[in-house]
Design an enzyme around this catalytic site. Structure first.
Site, PDB file in Angstrom:
ATOM      1  N   LYS A   1      56.186  27.936  20.164  1.00  0.00           N
ATOM      2  CA  LYS A   1      56.908  28.848  21.061  1.00  0.00           C
ATOM      3  C   LYS A   1      58.400  28.512  21.094  1.00  0.00           C
ATOM      4  O   LYS A   1      59.252  29.413  21.083  1.00  0.00           O
ATOM      5  CB  LYS A   1      56.348  28.749  22.482  1.00  0.00           C
ATOM      6  CG  LYS A   1      54.978  29.356  22.681  1.00  0.00           C
ATOM      7  CD  LYS A   1      54.489  29.059  24.097  1.00  0.00           C
ATOM      8  CE  LYS A   1      53.056  29.495  24.305  1.00  0.00           C
ATOM      9  NZ  LYS A   1      52.565  29.093  25.656  1.00  0.00           N
TER      10      LYS A   1
ATOM     11  N   HIS B   1      61.231  19.619  33.940  1.00  0.00           N
ATOM     12  CA  HIS B   1      61.094  19.321  32.513  1.00  0.00           C
ATOM     13  C   HIS B   1      62.371  18.644  32.011  1.00  0.00           C
ATOM     14  O   HIS B   1      63.485  19.015  32.398  1.00  0.00           O
ATOM     15  CB  HIS B   1      60.887  20.602  31.705  1.00  0.00           C
ATOM     16  CG  HIS B   1      59.542  21.233  31.849  1.00  0.00           C
ATOM     17  ND1 HIS B   1      58.519  20.681  32.597  1.00  0.00           N
ATOM     18  CD2 HIS B   1      59.032  22.384  31.317  1.00  0.00           C
ATOM     19  CE1 HIS B   1      57.449  21.464  32.527  1.00  0.00           C
ATOM     20  NE2 HIS B   1      57.745  22.499  31.755  1.00  0.00           N
TER      21      HIS B   1
ATOM     22  N   ARG C   1      53.413  16.065  27.604  1.00  0.00           N
ATOM     23  CA  ARG C   1      53.161  16.160  29.048  1.00  0.00           C
ATOM     24  C   ARG C   1      53.318  14.771  29.654  1.00  0.00           C
ATOM     25  O   ARG C   1      52.777  13.791  29.144  1.00  0.00           O
ATOM     26  CB  ARG C   1      51.744  16.677  29.303  1.00  0.00           C
ATOM     27  CG  ARG C   1      51.478  17.044  30.766  1.00  0.00           C
ATOM     28  CD  ARG C   1      52.199  18.301  31.177  1.00  0.00           C
ATOM     29  NE  ARG C   1      51.596  19.501  30.608  1.00  0.00           N
ATOM     30  CZ  ARG C   1      52.140  20.700  30.666  1.00  0.00           C
ATOM     31  NH1 ARG C   1      53.312  20.877  31.255  1.00  0.00           N
ATOM     32  NH2 ARG C   1      51.528  21.748  30.134  1.00  0.00           N
TER      33      ARG C   1
ATOM     34  N   ARG D   1      56.304  38.173  24.548  1.00  0.00           N
ATOM     35  CA  ARG D   1      57.511  37.469  24.101  1.00  0.00           C
ATOM     36  C   ARG D   1      57.846  37.710  22.631  1.00  0.00           C
ATOM     37  O   ARG D   1      59.018  37.701  22.244  1.00  0.00           O
ATOM     38  CB  ARG D   1      57.361  35.965  24.327  1.00  0.00           C
ATOM     39  CG  ARG D   1      57.382  35.554  25.785  1.00  0.00           C
ATOM     40  CD  ARG D   1      57.105  34.074  25.925  1.00  0.00           C
ATOM     41  NE  ARG D   1      56.946  33.689  27.335  1.00  0.00           N
ATOM     42  CZ  ARG D   1      56.351  32.588  27.734  1.00  0.00           C
ATOM     43  NH1 ARG D   1      55.865  31.726  26.826  1.00  0.00           N
ATOM     44  NH2 ARG D   1      56.238  32.318  29.017  1.00  0.00           N
TER      45      ARG D   1
ATOM     46  N   GLN E   1      57.460  17.161  29.694  1.00  0.00           N
ATOM     47  CA  GLN E   1      57.181  18.296  30.556  1.00  0.00           C
ATOM     48  C   GLN E   1      56.264  17.925  31.719  1.00  0.00           C
ATOM     49  O   GLN E   1      55.224  17.290  31.538  1.00  0.00           O
ATOM     50  CB  GLN E   1      56.579  19.441  29.732  1.00  0.00           C
ATOM     51  CG  GLN E   1      57.566  19.967  28.698  1.00  0.00           C
ATOM     52  CD  GLN E   1      57.026  21.094  27.841  1.00  0.00           C
ATOM     53  OE1 GLN E   1      57.242  21.102  26.626  1.00  0.00           O
ATOM     54  NE2 GLN E   1      56.338  22.061  28.444  1.00  0.00           N
TER      55      GLN E   1
ATOM     56  N   VAL F   1      54.332  29.880  40.617  1.00  0.00           N
ATOM     57  CA  VAL F   1      55.493  30.644  40.152  1.00  0.00           C
ATOM     58  C   VAL F   1      55.724  31.855  41.044  1.00  0.00           C
ATOM     59  O   VAL F   1      56.867  32.184  41.386  1.00  0.00           O
ATOM     60  CB  VAL F   1      55.317  31.050  38.679  1.00  0.00           C
ATOM     61  CG1 VAL F   1      56.451  31.969  38.235  1.00  0.00           C
ATOM     62  CG2 VAL F   1      55.288  29.804  37.793  1.00  0.00           C
TER      63      VAL F   1
ATOM     64  N   THR G   1      50.439  34.333  45.049  1.00  0.00           N
ATOM     65  CA  THR G   1      49.873  33.128  45.662  1.00  0.00           C
ATOM     66  C   THR G   1      49.944  31.904  44.752  1.00  0.00           C
ATOM     67  O   THR G   1      49.632  30.801  45.183  1.00  0.00           O
ATOM     68  CB  THR G   1      48.407  33.368  46.063  1.00  0.00           C
ATOM     69  OG1 THR G   1      47.648  33.703  44.897  1.00  0.00           O
ATOM     70  CG2 THR G   1      48.301  34.490  47.077  1.00  0.00           C
TER      71      THR G   1
ATOM     72  N   CYS H   1      59.001  28.002  29.594  1.00  0.00           N
ATOM     73  CA  CYS H   1      59.827  27.129  30.438  1.00  0.00           C
ATOM     74  C   CYS H   1      60.662  26.145  29.622  1.00  0.00           C
ATOM     75  O   CYS H   1      61.838  25.916  29.925  1.00  0.00           O
ATOM     76  CB  CYS H   1      58.941  26.376  31.431  1.00  0.00           C
ATOM     77  SG  CYS H   1      57.512  25.559  30.701  1.00  0.00           S
TER      78      CYS H   1
END
Length: 340
Positions: free
Chosen positions: A215, A243, A236, A99, A157, A14, A11, A130
């Site tokens: 990251k 992005h 942001r 990750r 982003q 993504v 829901t 992402c």
């Protein structure tokens, strides 16, 4: 014969994109289950022309299912991914939880497809962040030709990277600016996002980097080459989807911009739109809903010996998350499970 597929977090932004992309790409599905938390139980989700009713993630039995695409965040993944993996269902996880686990492959299919065979270590495959995903698609073919030494990247982003709450906050604040009787203070973000940019994504670390910046460093090394030095500034911006990244690359060997342009034109997953004229480049609005990673503004950097600049744009809900997960599922099916 096709696959039995689970989408957990169906829901959310993504999760819904995962269902859309599985249908769009005609993934060989024999059976599909949409899972959600109990508060979303019974919600309808679209899968092509079909409508799925969400089932309870907490009580779902993963036995007999082939793959589970997870879009439920790290805390829930910590609980449910080992359960699915132990039942023989391969987990493709969109959170950051696995990750950096050396036993779990971190995969972008255009970049390191051979790593898919390492899934058997834990029956789990990790999907990258992402901002990393689109960048490494651009870096890998150039690295193969001229060997990258160092990358300096600034990201722009979109708010969808922060989920539905981020998108709602941008929408509500934008409306409030034109209505002097209303005010929408920051809640999802640390400062006003409407008509503003915020140089802060995820938490701050002792080094002064944010976790988002860290990251990009760690994931690029794991996916492409541990020797590549990366420094990032992640920002942001008031864009709903898509992005953008300004990437400066230093190579060991000289790489002419024209050759780089041709290399990128023939690389998988990339579309080059690079005309030196008004509008001869791609912006995030144009990338929304598309599969490709778009590259523009390719040019020599004359301030260093072997330098190149480029502009990289992609739909973060697709290549940055859902599309990459589905591509991993396609790769796993094609190279390992071989049922479809």
């Amino acid at each position: 014969m096709g696959y039995k597929i689970v989408v957990a977090g169906a829901t959310g932004n993504v999760g819904r994109e995962m269902l859309n992309i599985l249908a769009e790409r005609e993934f060989p599905v024999d059976e599909i289950a949409a899972l959600a938390s109990r508060r979303s139980l019974g919600t309808e989700c679209s899968f092509g022309d079909d409508t799925l009713i969400t089932q309870d993630l907490d009580t779902f039995d993963f036995t007999g299912w082939d793959m589970a695409l997870f879009a439920i965040g790290s805390e829930a993944t910590k609980k449910y991914a080992p359960k699915a993996a132990a039942a023989g269902c391969v987990v493709i996880d969109n959170s950051s939880l696995y990750r950096y686990d050396p036993q779990v492959p971190l995969i972008v299919p255009e970049v390191n497809p051979s790593a898919v065979h390492d899934y058997a270590n834990k029956n789990i495959i990790a999907n990258p962040n992402c901002s990393t995903a689109q960048m490494v698609v651009a870096l890998k073919p150039l690295h193969d030709r001229a060997t990258i030494k160092r990358v300096v990247v600034s990201t722009y982003q979109s708010v969808s990277g922060a989920g539905k709450d981020g998108m709602d906050e941008l929408w509500d604040q934008t409306k409030a600016i034109y209505n002097p009787t209303s005010e929408v203070p920051p809640a999802k973000f640390t400062k006003q996002i409407a008509f503003n940019v915020i140089p802060h994504i995820d938490s701050f670390m002792d080094s002064g980097e944010t976790k988002e910046e860290w990251k990009m460093v760690a994931e690029t090394k794991k996916i492409v080459d541990t020797r590549i030095k990366v420094t990032a500034t992640c920002v942001r911006v008031p864009v709903f989807v898509g992005h953008s990244e300004a990437i400066n690359i230093e190579f060991e060997d000289f790489l002419d911009e024209d050759e780089a342009r041709e290399i990128l034109r023939t690389a998988p997953g990339i579309l080059v739109v690079d005309k030196r004229e008004d509008g001869g480049y791609v912006t995030p609005v144009e990338s929304a809903g598309d599969y490709a990673t778009f590259i523009s503004r390719i040019r020599q950097d004359s301030t260093i010996e072997n330098g190149l600049n480029l502009w990289c744009v992609s739909d973060n809900l697709r290549k940055g998350a859902a599309l990459n997960a589905v591509q991993i599922a396609e790769l796993l099916g094609r190279e390992v499970l071989k049922k479809g």
